[in-house]
Design an enzyme around this catalytic site. Structure first.
Site, short mmCIF file in Angstrom:
data_model
loop_
_atom_site.label_atom_id
_atom_site.label_comp_id
_atom_site.label_asym_id
_atom_site.label_seq_id
_atom_site.Cartn_x
_atom_site.Cartn_y
_atom_site.Cartn_z
N ASP A 190 -6.83 -2.00 2.10
CA ASP A 190 -8.22 -1.78 1.47
C ASP A 190 -7.92 -2.40 0.06
O ASP A 190 -7.33 -1.51 -0.77
CB ASP A 190 -8.51 -0.39 1.64
CG ASP A 190 -9.85 0.11 1.03
OD1 ASP A 190 -10.81 -0.88 1.08
OD2 ASP A 190 -10.05 1.26 0.32
N GLU A 249 -10.32 -5.76 4.40
CA GLU A 249 -11.79 -5.56 4.03
C GLU A 249 -12.36 -6.87 3.63
O GLU A 249 -11.79 -7.16 2.56
CB GLU A 249 -11.86 -4.11 3.27
CG GLU A 249 -13.45 -3.89 3.23
CD GLU A 249 -13.60 -2.53 2.38
OE1 GLU A 249 -13.18 -1.61 2.86
OE2 GLU A 249 -14.33 -2.75 1.42
N ASP A 281 -8.46 5.67 -0.13
CA ASP A 281 -8.07 4.24 0.16
C ASP A 281 -7.17 3.98 1.27
O ASP A 281 -7.15 2.90 2.06
CB ASP A 281 -7.67 3.64 -1.08
CG ASP A 281 -8.49 3.96 -2.41
OD1 ASP A 281 -9.39 3.26 -2.74
OD2 ASP A 281 -8.44 5.05 -2.70
#
Lengths: 176, 176
Positions: free
Chosen positions: A7, A68, A141
């Protein structure tokens, strides 16, 4: 299949390693956050992200890296840092010939909760359940990085095998 | 002072090396473009940008790297690739302890043409004149990279010296 989910972020870059195959219980191998000081200059922050990602790749030897997908539409203020951290993660993986997959936030949420519009708490709760953890990973996260890895394991196993074959072929071509 | 200017991009990343000091004629040491195939996957394109930038750093040993500051406001469609290529350039420089400076497009245009709203042709014409070239460097990304390097040499020499001292200190600290 062992996947490192990332992330991306400059201040906090979530990282999580999950092992398993679609349709079987999954196992969390590791989870954490790569942090860089907000007052350091951008170049040094990117070097710190690189060192952190390299350490996770060295230690856990994932077969895939799932990052991501960053959109420029929202979060205009922080999106550049996110794009830059994601570039470093993709670079580290591709340099080793590890295939990189990008998943959008809504793909990830839909994969783990059934809804592309789920909130952070819901994602955290499902990650906790799916990996049989005693508590949701903190910070968010870190949970998001695990969700990315789970999403990758569950989405298109056939596509993964194809991508892995291509990556292997390409990295062989480059070192030849 | 020897500066590598980088006009970041995935398809074409302009690179140009300029040597000189403010108030004296400048010399172009080299100019070119690092290209990556649009049909390759993002990870491999970032690896190709890294290899290209590393080659320029190896060959020309710049004391500073000046990169165009990417804004998320405009060019939404291509801005992510630009941000990612710029991250790779900054990473390569910072890893070697070379100070990285970011200049906005309007700072660069203002430095070489006197107007922050100058067009590409005007920038190309002034780069040609300032470096005493026989023709404007092509493509525009190459000319822009040279303009970035010129801008860096002309802006705030005192600031450059400070930044270099800090970078040297930081890189010493890291290897210790």
């Amino acid at each position: 299949m062992r996947v490192l989910g990332v992330d991306p972020g400059l201040t906090r870059c979530g990282v999580g390693v999950v092992e398993g195959v679609a349709g079987r219980p999954l196992t969390m191998i590791g989870v954490g956050v790569v942090r860089t000081p907000a007052d350091a200059d951008l170049g040094h922050r990117l070097v710190a992200v690189e060192q952190g990602i390299e350490q996770w790749l060295d230690e856990h030897r994932p077969e895939f890296v799932a990052v991501e997908r960053v959109f420029s539409q929202h979060n205009v203020r922080t999106v550049m840092g996110t794009a830059q951290a994601s570039a470093v993660a993709m670079l580290c993986a591709a340099r080793r010939g590890i295939p990189v997959a990008l998943h959008t936030p809504s793909e990830v949420k839909a994969a783990v909760t059934g809804s592309g519009r789920a909130d952070k708490a819901q994602v955290g709760a499902m990650v906790t359940r799916l990996l049989r953890l005693s508590a949701p990973p903190k910070p968010a996260d870190a949970a998001d990085a695990l969700a990315l890895a789970i999403c990758h394991i569950w989405r298109a196993p056939a596509q993964n095998r194809l991508q892995q074959a291509v990556a292997l072929h390409t990295s062989k071509g480059r070192t030849a």
